[in-house]
Design an enzyme around this catalytic site. Structure first.
Site, PDB file in Angstrom:
ATOM      1  N   CYS A 166       0.774  -1.229  -0.175  1.00 30.61           N
ATOM      2  CA  CYS A 166       0.022   0.044   0.083  1.00 30.61           C
ATOM      3  C   CYS A 166       0.783   1.201   0.032  1.00 30.61           C
ATOM      4  O   CYS A 166       0.856   2.111  -0.864  1.00 30.61           O
ATOM      5  CB  CYS A 166      -0.863   0.002   1.223  1.00 30.61           C
ATOM      6  SG  CYS A 166      -0.049   0.076   2.692  1.00 30.61           S
ATOM      7  N   HIS A 216      -2.474   0.843   7.173  1.00 28.40           N
ATOM      8  CA  HIS A 216      -2.940   0.820   5.636  1.00 28.40           C
ATOM      9  C   HIS A 216      -3.104   2.241   5.239  1.00 28.40           C
ATOM     10  O   HIS A 216      -3.422   3.325   5.814  1.00 28.40           O
ATOM     11  CB  HIS A 216      -4.128   0.082   5.306  1.00 28.40           C
ATOM     12  CG  HIS A 216      -4.400  -0.167   4.092  1.00 28.40           C
ATOM     13  ND1 HIS A 216      -3.580  -0.868   3.100  1.00 28.40           N
ATOM     14  CD2 HIS A 216      -5.706   0.177   3.372  1.00 28.40           C
ATOM     15  CE1 HIS A 216      -4.233  -0.952   2.154  1.00 28.40           C
ATOM     16  NE2 HIS A 216      -5.618  -0.344   1.856  1.00 28.40           N
ATOM     17  N   HIS A 221      -5.852   2.140  -3.618  1.00 28.92           N
ATOM     18  CA  HIS A 221      -4.982   1.406  -2.826  1.00 28.92           C
ATOM     19  C   HIS A 221      -4.390   0.198  -3.210  1.00 28.92           C
ATOM     20  O   HIS A 221      -5.151  -0.534  -4.183  1.00 28.92           O
ATOM     21  CB  HIS A 221      -5.545   1.393  -1.181  1.00 28.92           C
ATOM     22  CG  HIS A 221      -6.875   0.476  -1.162  1.00 28.92           C
ATOM     23  ND1 HIS A 221      -6.871  -0.464  -0.284  1.00 28.92           N
ATOM     24  CD2 HIS A 221      -7.996   0.228  -2.017  1.00 28.92           C
ATOM     25  CE1 HIS A 221      -8.079  -1.264  -0.451  1.00 28.92           C
ATOM     26  NE2 HIS A 221      -8.645  -0.517  -1.489  1.00 28.92           N
TER      27      HIS A 221
END
Length: 203
Positions: A108, A161, A173
């Site tokens: 990510c 994240h 993402h």
């Protein structure tokens, strides 16, 4: 002689009526209401700097914005950053790979750092936690295209994240289960784990 004078008066009357003829009073459309075809026509007549900012610059702009928006699942808007949308689209489908940041595989934060470098020329911190410490925090209701969205699994838990906010509640993402994709902040999982949004300031 009398006929000549009459002819001259008649001719003068016709000329005067031509110059003083009333023009239609219908209002002209504003530049904001120009259709893409009209805007494209204008762009061929005017220099780029003479065009209003809200008029499409080329006939292909409308098609390109619509293409990118359709791929990303958002409504097209001609004031969006086309380079950002195009770059995100080019990364869609890249598999997830922890610790990597290439189109053969990326995690990510690797995805976010590569996009920001390609689009804005900005070098970000490599981890989502480090990114969070460097951005300007913004309210969820004030998020703009290009802001970062951060997630954690509960109060007191670390950020795990990060993604790039697009619009309409959508963000791009690289997810463990699917690689680079577009998801919605309204999905139960992301709604539950959303922590904060941040804006990268190019100092």
């Amino acid at each position: 002689m009398k006929n000549s004078i009459l002819y001259c008066l008649a001719a003068a009357s016709m000329v005067l009526s031509f110059y003083f003829e009333r023009t239609p009073t219908t209002s002209q459309p504003s530049s904001a209401a120009l259709a893409p075809q009209e805007a494209s026509f204008l762009s061929g007549l005017l220099a780029p700097d003479d065009l209003p900012s809200n008029v499409l610059r080329t006939s292909s702009d409308s098609t390109e914005y619509s293409k990118y928006a359709q791929r990303l699942g958002i409504e097209p808007s001609f004031d969006d950053n086309k380079d950002l949308l195009a770059t995100v689209v080019s990364w869609l489908g890249t598999p997830y790979r922890y610790g990597s940041n290439s189109k053969s595989g990326t995690d990510c934060s690797g995805f976010v750092t590569r996009v920001f470098k390609e689009v804005y020329g900005i070098t970000l911190q490599r981890s989502s936690r480090s990114m969070f410490e460097k951005v300007k925090h913004v309210q969820k209701a004030e998020m703009q295209t290009g802001d970062l969205v951060f997630f954690r699994r509960g109060p007191g838990q670390p950020i795990y994240h990060v993604g790039i906010y697009l619009k309409d509640g959508k963000f791009a993402h690289s997810a463990c289960g699917g690689g680079v994709m577009v998801s919605s902040l309204h999905q139960a999982y992301y709604s539950r784990n959303f922590y904060a949004a941040g804006r990268v300031e190019n100092n």
